[in-house]
Write a protein that holds these residues in place. Structure first.
Motif, mmCIF file in Angstrom:
data_model
loop_
_atom_site.group_PDB
_atom_site.id
_atom_site.type_symbol
_atom_site.label_atom_id
_atom_site.label_comp_id
_atom_site.label_asym_id
_atom_site.label_seq_id
_atom_site.Cartn_x
_atom_site.Cartn_y
_atom_site.Cartn_z
ATOM 1 N N GLY A 23 0.812 -1.213 0.000
ATOM 2 C CA GLY A 23 0.000 0.000 0.000
ATOM 3 C C GLY A 23 0.845 1.262 0.000
ATOM 4 O O GLY A 23 0.558 2.211 -0.738
ATOM 5 N N VAL A 24 1.893 1.281 0.815
ATOM 6 C CA VAL A 24 2.777 2.456 0.859
ATOM 7 C C VAL A 24 3.478 2.642 -0.490
ATOM 8 O O VAL A 24 3.617 3.779 -0.980
ATOM 9 C CB VAL A 24 3.800 2.317 2.012
ATOM 10 C CG1 VAL A 24 4.896 3.354 1.911
ATOM 11 C CG2 VAL A 24 3.087 2.422 3.353
ATOM 12 N N VAL A 25 3.894 1.539 -1.113
ATOM 13 C CA VAL A 25 4.526 1.644 -2.441
ATOM 14 C C VAL A 25 3.536 2.209 -3.454
ATOM 15 O O VAL A 25 3.888 3.100 -4.255
ATOM 16 C CB VAL A 25 5.062 0.266 -2.884
ATOM 17 C CG1 VAL A 25 5.461 0.284 -4.350
ATOM 18 C CG2 VAL A 25 6.236 -0.158 -2.020
ATOM 19 N N LEU A 26 2.289 1.739 -3.418
ATOM 20 C CA LEU A 26 1.295 2.254 -4.361
ATOM 21 C C LEU A 26 0.961 3.724 -4.106
ATOM 22 O O LEU A 26 0.761 4.487 -5.060
ATOM 23 C CB LEU A 26 0.019 1.412 -4.305
ATOM 24 C CG LEU A 26 0.077 0.068 -5.022
ATOM 25 C CD1 LEU A 26 -1.216 -0.697 -4.817
ATOM 26 C CD2 LEU A 26 0.350 0.259 -6.502
ATOM 27 N N VAL A 27 0.892 4.117 -2.849
ATOM 28 C CA VAL A 27 0.647 5.533 -2.548
ATOM 29 C C VAL A 27 1.797 6.381 -3.093
ATOM 30 O O VAL A 27 1.578 7.437 -3.705
ATOM 31 C CB VAL A 27 0.459 5.753 -1.027
ATOM 32 C CG1 VAL A 27 0.519 7.236 -0.677
ATOM 33 C CG2 VAL A 27 -0.863 5.164 -0.572
ATOM 34 N N GLY A 28 3.014 5.931 -2.913
ATOM 35 C CA GLY A 28 4.170 6.649 -3.460
ATOM 36 C C GLY A 28 4.122 6.731 -4.971
ATOM 37 O O GLY A 28 4.404 7.786 -5.568
ATOM 38 N N MET A 29 3.750 5.605 -5.610
ATOM 39 C CA MET A 29 3.633 5.623 -7.076
ATOM 40 C C MET A 29 2.516 6.570 -7.513
ATOM 41 O O MET A 29 2.642 7.254 -8.534
ATOM 42 C CB MET A 29 3.341 4.208 -7.587
ATOM 43 C CG MET A 29 4.468 3.215 -7.383
ATOM 44 S SD MET A 29 5.886 3.538 -8.405
ATOM 45 C CE MET A 29 5.222 3.148 -9.998
ATOM 46 N N GLY A 30 1.430 6.610 -6.739
ATOM 47 C CA GLY A 30 0.328 7.503 -7.090
ATOM 48 C C GLY A 30 0.708 8.972 -6.969
ATOM 49 O O GLY A 30 0.291 9.804 -7.774
ATOM 50 N N PHE A 31 1.505 9.300 -5.950
ATOM 51 C CA PHE A 31 1.913 10.699 -5.772
ATOM 52 C C PHE A 31 3.000 11.129 -6.749
ATOM 53 O O PHE A 31 2.962 12.233 -7.277
ATOM 54 C CB PHE A 31 2.435 10.933 -4.345
ATOM 55 C CG PHE A 31 1.356 11.232 -3.346
ATOM 56 C CD1 PHE A 31 0.390 12.203 -3.585
ATOM 57 C CD2 PHE A 31 1.314 10.550 -2.145
ATOM 58 C CE1 PHE A 31 -0.586 12.481 -2.656
ATOM 59 C CE2 PHE A 31 0.343 10.821 -1.205
ATOM 60 C CZ PHE A 31 -0.620 11.779 -1.464
ATOM 61 N N PHE A 32 3.975 10.270 -6.975
ATOM 62 C CA PHE A 32 5.184 10.718 -7.663
ATOM 63 C C PHE A 32 5.311 10.276 -9.113
ATOM 64 O O PHE A 32 6.125 10.841 -9.837
ATOM 65 C CB PHE A 32 6.418 10.254 -6.887
ATOM 66 C CG PHE A 32 6.459 10.782 -5.477
ATOM 67 C CD1 PHE A 32 6.534 12.147 -5.232
ATOM 68 C CD2 PHE A 32 6.390 9.917 -4.406
ATOM 69 C CE1 PHE A 32 6.548 12.634 -3.939
ATOM 70 C CE2 PHE A 32 6.411 10.389 -3.106
ATOM 71 C CZ PHE A 32 6.491 11.751 -2.881
ATOM 72 N N SER A 33 4.561 9.294 -9.559
ATOM 73 C CA SER A 33 4.782 8.851 -10.938
ATOM 74 C C SER A 33 3.509 8.809 -11.770
ATOM 75 O O SER A 33 3.486 8.171 -12.815
ATOM 76 C CB SER A 33 5.458 7.477 -10.953
ATOM 77 O OG SER A 33 4.557 6.488 -10.545
ATOM 78 N N ALA A 34 2.453 9.426 -11.310
ATOM 79 C CA ALA A 34 1.221 9.440 -12.093
ATOM 80 C C ALA A 34 1.322 10.523 -13.165
ATOM 81 O O ALA A 34 1.447 11.706 -12.871
ATOM 82 C CB ALA A 34 0.029 9.697 -11.188
ATOM 83 N N ASP A 35 1.292 10.087 -14.427
ATOM 84 C CA ASP A 35 1.307 11.061 -15.512
ATOM 85 C C ASP A 35 -0.080 11.114 -16.172
ATOM 86 O O ASP A 35 -0.975 10.337 -15.829
ATOM 87 C CB ASP A 35 2.400 10.732 -16.536
ATOM 88 C CG ASP A 35 2.265 9.350 -17.142
ATOM 89 O OD1 ASP A 35 1.332 8.618 -16.731
ATOM 90 O OD2 ASP A 35 3.073 8.999 -18.016
ATOM 91 N N GLN A 36 -0.243 12.019 -17.082
ATOM 92 C CA GLN A 36 -1.549 12.234 -17.699
ATOM 93 C C GLN A 36 -2.005 11.019 -18.499
ATOM 94 O O GLN A 36 -3.194 10.700 -18.524
ATOM 95 C CB GLN A 36 -1.515 13.479 -18.591
ATOM 96 C CG GLN A 36 -2.875 13.943 -19.054
ATOM 97 C CD GLN A 36 -3.813 14.250 -17.873
ATOM 98 O OE1 GLN A 36 -3.415 14.849 -16.879
ATOM 99 N NE2 GLN A 36 -5.062 13.819 -17.992
ATOM 100 N N HIS A 37 -1.091 10.300 -19.113
ATOM 101 C CA HIS A 37 -1.449 9.124 -19.899
ATOM 102 C C HIS A 37 -2.079 8.045 -18.996
ATOM 103 O O HIS A 37 -3.090 7.436 -19.366
ATOM 104 C CB HIS A 37 -0.209 8.576 -20.614
ATOM 105 C CG HIS A 37 -0.455 7.323 -21.373
ATOM 106 N ND1 HIS A 37 -1.248 7.287 -22.506
ATOM 107 C CD2 HIS A 37 -0.051 6.047 -21.158
ATOM 108 C CE1 HIS A 37 -1.296 6.051 -22.945
ATOM 109 N NE2 HIS A 37 -0.573 5.275 -22.146
ATOM 110 N N GLU A 38 -1.494 7.803 -17.823
ATOM 111 C CA GLU A 38 -2.051 6.822 -16.886
ATOM 112 C C GLU A 38 -3.398 7.276 -16.354
ATOM 113 O O GLU A 38 -4.303 6.467 -16.152
ATOM 114 C CB GLU A 38 -1.079 6.566 -15.737
ATOM 115 C CG GLU A 38 0.139 5.776 -16.139
ATOM 116 C CD GLU A 38 1.070 5.526 -14.975
ATOM 117 O OE1 GLU A 38 0.694 5.819 -13.817
ATOM 118 O OE2 GLU A 38 2.175 5.038 -15.226
ATOM 119 N N LEU A 39 -3.544 8.561 -16.072
ATOM 120 C CA LEU A 39 -4.827 9.074 -15.592
ATOM 121 C C LEU A 39 -5.910 8.958 -16.661
ATOM 122 O O LEU A 39 -7.068 8.660 -16.348
ATOM 123 C CB LEU A 39 -4.684 10.525 -15.141
ATOM 124 C CG LEU A 39 -3.813 10.761 -13.909
ATOM 125 C CD1 LEU A 39 -3.664 12.246 -13.640
ATOM 126 C CD2 LEU A 39 -4.404 10.052 -12.709
#
Length: 118
Positions: A23-39
């Motif tokens: 969960g912590v890894v996913l939260v970090g990925m959500g904050f720091f590596s979410a780009d417009q293409h993934e959204l």
């Protein structure tokens, strides 16, 4: 005598730790590596962030559950009669197969002492 609990070896704690780490890894990925293409692929929702939050909450609930309702180890489980090399010295056990004839004239198998000598 205090009750012994499973503590860190409670399976709920181990599962909570694993879910919490993911969960912590996913939260970090959500904050720091979410780009417009993934959204755009997720219809504008940050899936990693939300899934991470849910996993952290589930991990916290599992950990809280193990604190509020710990697994109590029964006293019988603490005193195992047989070790890896057989019975411990001084243990009498409950097996009667090696006993001699009982006072009432019967052997542990149920036959009388007189009938065995015939």
């Amino acid at each position: 005598m205090s009750k012994k609990t499973a503590g860190a070896f409670d399976i709920r704690n181990i599962i909570a730790m694993l879910i919490g780490i993911y969960g912590v890894v996913l939260v970090g990925m959500g904050f720091f590596s979410a780009d417009q293409h993934e959204l755009d692929k997720a219809d504008g929702m940050n899936i990693n962030l939300w899934a991470g939050f849910v996993m952290v909450v589930v991990a916290a609930l599992l950990f809280l559950w193990s604190l509020l309702r710990p697994v109590v180890i029964p006293p019988e489980a603490e005193q195992a009669t047989d070790g890896p090399d057989g019975p411990r010295p001084g243990d009498r056990g409950t097996d009667t197969a090696g006993e001699k004839d009982r006072a009432d004239g019967t052997s542990p198998g149920g036959a009388t002492a007189a009938s065995e000598n015939d």
